[in-house]
Design a protein around this motif. Structure first.
Motif, PDB file in Angstrom:
ATOM      1  N   LYS A  39      26.340  27.481  41.686  1.00 21.99           N
ATOM      2  CA  LYS A  39      27.848  27.306  41.476  1.00 21.99           C
ATOM      3  C   LYS A  39      28.415  28.489  40.716  1.00 21.99           C
ATOM      4  O   LYS A  39      29.862  28.409  40.464  1.00 21.99           O
ATOM      5  N   GLU A  40      27.815  29.148  40.121  1.00 20.27           N
ATOM      6  CA  GLU A  40      28.297  30.195  39.150  1.00 20.27           C
ATOM      7  C   GLU A  40      29.402  31.020  39.780  1.00 20.27           C
ATOM      8  O   GLU A  40      28.623  31.683  40.938  1.00 20.27           O
ATOM      9  N   LEU A  41      30.263  31.507  39.102  1.00 20.87           N
ATOM     10  CA  LEU A  41      31.168  32.754  39.761  1.00 20.87           C
ATOM     11  C   LEU A  41      30.717  33.738  39.142  1.00 20.87           C
ATOM     12  O   LEU A  41      30.565  34.080  37.925  1.00 20.87           O
ATOM     13  N   ILE A  42      30.226  34.746  40.211  1.00 20.25           N
ATOM     14  CA  ILE A  42      29.486  35.971  39.589  1.00 20.25           C
ATOM     15  C   ILE A  42      30.652  37.265  39.767  1.00 20.25           C
ATOM     16  O   ILE A  42      31.157  37.234  40.655  1.00 20.25           O
ATOM     17  N   ASP A  43      30.621  38.105  38.782  1.00 20.81           N
ATOM     18  CA  ASP A  43      31.440  39.185  38.703  1.00 20.81           C
ATOM     19  C   ASP A  43      30.807  40.452  39.893  1.00 20.81           C
ATOM     20  O   ASP A  43      29.687  40.701  39.583  1.00 20.81           O
ATOM     21  N   ILE A  44      31.445  40.503  40.830  1.00 17.22           N
ATOM     22  CA  ILE A  44      30.877  41.111  41.877  1.00 17.22           C
ATOM     23  C   ILE A  44      30.390  42.618  41.827  1.00 17.22           C
ATOM     24  O   ILE A  44      29.283  43.106  41.889  1.00 17.22           O
ATOM     25  N   LYS A  45      31.398  43.255  41.017  1.00 18.70           N
ATOM     26  CA  LYS A  45      31.092  44.590  40.780  1.00 18.70           C
ATOM     27  C   LYS A  45      30.123  44.928  39.685  1.00 18.70           C
ATOM     28  O   LYS A  45      29.173  45.848  39.808  1.00 18.70           O
ATOM     29  N   LYS A  46      29.803  44.054  38.696  1.00 15.24           N
ATOM     30  CA  LYS A  46      28.612  43.847  37.932  1.00 15.24           C
ATOM     31  C   LYS A  46      27.292  43.687  38.755  1.00 15.24           C
ATOM     32  O   LYS A  46      26.299  44.310  38.481  1.00 15.24           O
ATOM     33  N   ALA A  47      27.446  42.991  39.456  1.00 16.98           N
ATOM     34  CA  ALA A  47      26.099  42.487  40.458  1.00 16.98           C
ATOM     35  C   ALA A  47      25.793  43.601  41.382  1.00 16.98           C
ATOM     36  O   ALA A  47      24.524  43.623  41.661  1.00 16.98           O
ATOM     37  N   ILE A  48      26.916  44.361  41.952  1.00 17.59           N
ATOM     38  CA  ILE A  48      26.647  45.335  42.848  1.00 17.59           C
ATOM     39  C   ILE A  48      27.409  46.448  42.559  1.00 17.59           C
ATOM     40  O   ILE A  48      28.551  46.491  42.906  1.00 17.59           O
ATOM     41  N   PRO A  49      26.816  47.232  41.711  1.00 18.29           N
ATOM     42  CA  PRO A  49      27.413  48.393  41.042  1.00 18.29           C
ATOM     43  C   PRO A  49      28.119  49.349  41.910  1.00 18.29           C
ATOM     44  O   PRO A  49      29.163  49.860  41.842  1.00 18.29           O
ATOM     45  N   GLY A  50      27.509  49.701  43.283  1.00 17.38           N
ATOM     46  CA  GLY A  50      27.860  50.498  44.171  1.00 17.38           C
ATOM     47  C   GLY A  50      29.040  50.086  45.212  1.00 17.38           C
ATOM     48  O   GLY A  50      29.585  50.939  45.849  1.00 17.38           O
ATOM     49  N   ILE A  51      29.397  48.699  44.905  1.00 11.47           N
ATOM     50  CA  ILE A  51      30.465  48.473  45.688  1.00 11.47           C
ATOM     51  C   ILE A  51      31.950  48.802  45.315  1.00 11.47           C
ATOM     52  O   ILE A  51      31.885  49.155  44.060  1.00 11.47           O
ATOM     53  N   THR A  52      32.844  49.120  46.310  1.00 11.85           N
ATOM     54  CA  THR A  52      34.074  49.426  45.869  1.00 11.85           C
ATOM     55  C   THR A  52      35.234  48.249  45.839  1.00 11.85           C
ATOM     56  O   THR A  52      35.028  47.260  46.770  1.00 11.85           O
ATOM     57  N   LEU A  53      35.943  48.309  44.637  1.00 10.40           N
ATOM     58  CA  LEU A  53      36.933  47.338  44.766  1.00 10.40           C
ATOM     59  C   LEU A  53      38.377  48.009  44.979  1.00 10.40           C
ATOM     60  O   LEU A  53      38.641  48.964  44.266  1.00 10.40           O
ATOM     61  N   ASP A  54      39.131  46.992  45.541  1.00 10.80           N
ATOM     62  CA  ASP A  54      40.641  47.481  45.926  1.00 10.80           C
ATOM     63  C   ASP A  54      41.440  46.195  45.876  1.00 10.80           C
ATOM     64  O   ASP A  54      41.852  45.771  46.856  1.00 10.80           O
ATOM     65  N   ILE A  55      41.554  45.665  44.814  1.00  8.44           N
ATOM     66  CA  ILE A  55      42.234  44.326  44.561  1.00  8.44           C
ATOM     67  C   ILE A  55      43.666  44.452  44.399  1.00  8.44           C
ATOM     68  O   ILE A  55      44.200  44.603  43.447  1.00  8.44           O
ATOM     69  N   ARG A  56      44.127  44.097  45.783  1.00  8.97           N
ATOM     70  CA  ARG A  56      45.295  44.603  45.967  1.00  8.97           C
ATOM     71  C   ARG A  56      46.576  43.550  45.310  1.00  8.97           C
ATOM     72  O   ARG A  56      47.476  44.027  44.917  1.00  8.97           O
ATOM     73  N   TYR A  57      46.122  42.404  44.865  1.00  9.28           N
ATOM     74  CA  TYR A  57      46.792  41.462  44.285  1.00  9.28           C
ATOM     75  C   TYR A  57      46.914  41.529  42.884  1.00  9.28           C
ATOM     76  O   TYR A  57      47.824  40.938  42.041  1.00  9.28           O
ATOM     77  N   ALA A  58      46.387  42.668  42.421  1.00  8.85           N
ATOM     78  CA  ALA A  58      46.472  42.911  40.986  1.00  8.85           C
ATOM     79  C   ALA A  58      47.569  44.352  40.826  1.00  8.85           C
ATOM     80  O   ALA A  58      47.538  44.811  39.775  1.00  8.85           O
ATOM     81  N   THR A  59      47.992  44.635  42.174  1.00 11.90           N
ATOM     82  CA  THR A  59      49.009  45.837  41.920  1.00 11.90           C
ATOM     83  C   THR A  59      50.163  45.285  42.962  1.00 11.90           C
ATOM     84  O   THR A  59      50.378  43.991  43.303  1.00 11.90           O
ATOM     85  N   THR A  60      50.992  46.191  43.219  1.00 14.91           N
ATOM     86  CA  THR A  60      52.081  45.643  44.188  1.00 14.91           C
ATOM     87  C   THR A  60      52.056  45.954  45.489  1.00 14.91           C
ATOM     88  O   THR A  60      52.839  45.702  46.258  1.00 14.91           O
ATOM     89  N   ASN A  61      50.886  46.612  45.815  1.00 10.21           N
ATOM     90  CA  ASN A  61      50.411  47.044  47.122  1.00 10.21           C
ATOM     91  C   ASN A  61      49.894  45.837  48.060  1.00 10.21           C
ATOM     92  O   ASN A  61      48.689  45.962  48.237  1.00 10.21           O
ATOM     93  N   ASN A  62      50.607  44.985  48.007  1.00  4.82           N
ATOM     94  CA  ASN A  62      50.281  43.609  48.919  1.00  4.82           C
ATOM     95  C   ASN A  62      51.557  43.206  49.388  1.00  4.82           C
ATOM     96  O   ASN A  62      52.497  43.729  49.183  1.00  4.82           O
TER      97      ASN A  62
END
Length: 219
Positions: A39-62
């Motif tokens: 049930k642990e929440l894992i930081d996806i980027k740390k677990a999969i370094p090659g993955i790309t993040l585009d977290i739109r809700y951390a911007t106004t582009n949503n």
């Protein structure tokens, strides 16, 4: 006396609506993880370094046109991340990769979405909570790994267009092939696409994970 007895019996048989349980205590969450490590929440980027993040809700582009997340981070339950890691490795062999738009979403953000959204059909009702709140849903697409450019899909992310549906047919053949490739890849690893959003995937067994309202900064 008969009237009082009747009223008591009537009240006993009234439908009882279960109160929604949301875990907001970090201590309660951590104690749950100790008992159930999956049930642990894992930081996806740390677990999969090659993955790309585009977290739109951390911007106004949503679709809300405002910043909803204080940090551009993505978390998911441990089994979810394990499968995403396998998918990323599989795609890499073909020259592709995953781009994550959204993953775990604190319950308070779901409440804010519902309150502010003009079209309630495209946001989760807080009365039930979202699978994103359970850390078992991801919004994503496929990119060319080298260029980091998104491959052609039916619509942009968070489109309210009918073409965003997972089975919409009136599309360019390439967009259909790419969408179906993504759907089939995710399905093979335990995910199910949301009917009206080609980018949204729920992890099988999400019912076994509780709703959470733990902010990113606490993770």
């Amino acid at each position: 006396m008969k009237l009082i007895t009747y009223c008591i019996v009537f009240l006993l048989y009234l439908p009882v609506h279960a109160q929604l349980v949301v875990t907001s205590s970090l201590k309660t969450y951590k104690n749950g993880v100790k008992k159930h490590p999956e049930k642990e929440l894992i930081d996806i980027k740390k677990a999969i370094p090659g993955i790309t993040l585009d977290i739109r809700y951390a911007t106004t582009n949503n679709f809300m046109k405002e910043v909803m997340y204080p940090e551009a981070r993505a978390f998911a339950r441990k089994p979810v991340v394990e499968q995403l890691k396998k998918i990323q490795a599989e795609l890499r062999k073909q020259g592709y990769g995953l781009k994550i738009y959204d993953a775990y979403r604190p319950y308070a953000i779901t409440q804010a979405f519902y309150k502010k959204a003009s079209d309630k059909n495209f946001v989760a009702n807080p009365a039930k909570g979202s699978i994103h709140n359970r850390g078992c849903a991801v919004d994503l697409t496929i990119i060319d790994y080298k260029s980091k450019k998104e491959i052609e899909m039916p619509t942009p992310y968070d489109s309210f267009s009918p073409a965003a549906a997972a089975n919409y047919k009136n599309l360019p053949p390439k967009a259909i092939r790419n969408r179906d490739f993504l759907i089939n890849t995710m399905q093979a690893h335990g995910f199910k696409v949301l009917a009206n959003e080609w980018w949204h995937y729920d992890f099988n067994g999400w019912q076994n994970y509780e709703l959470l309202n733990i902010p990113f900064k606490s993770l």
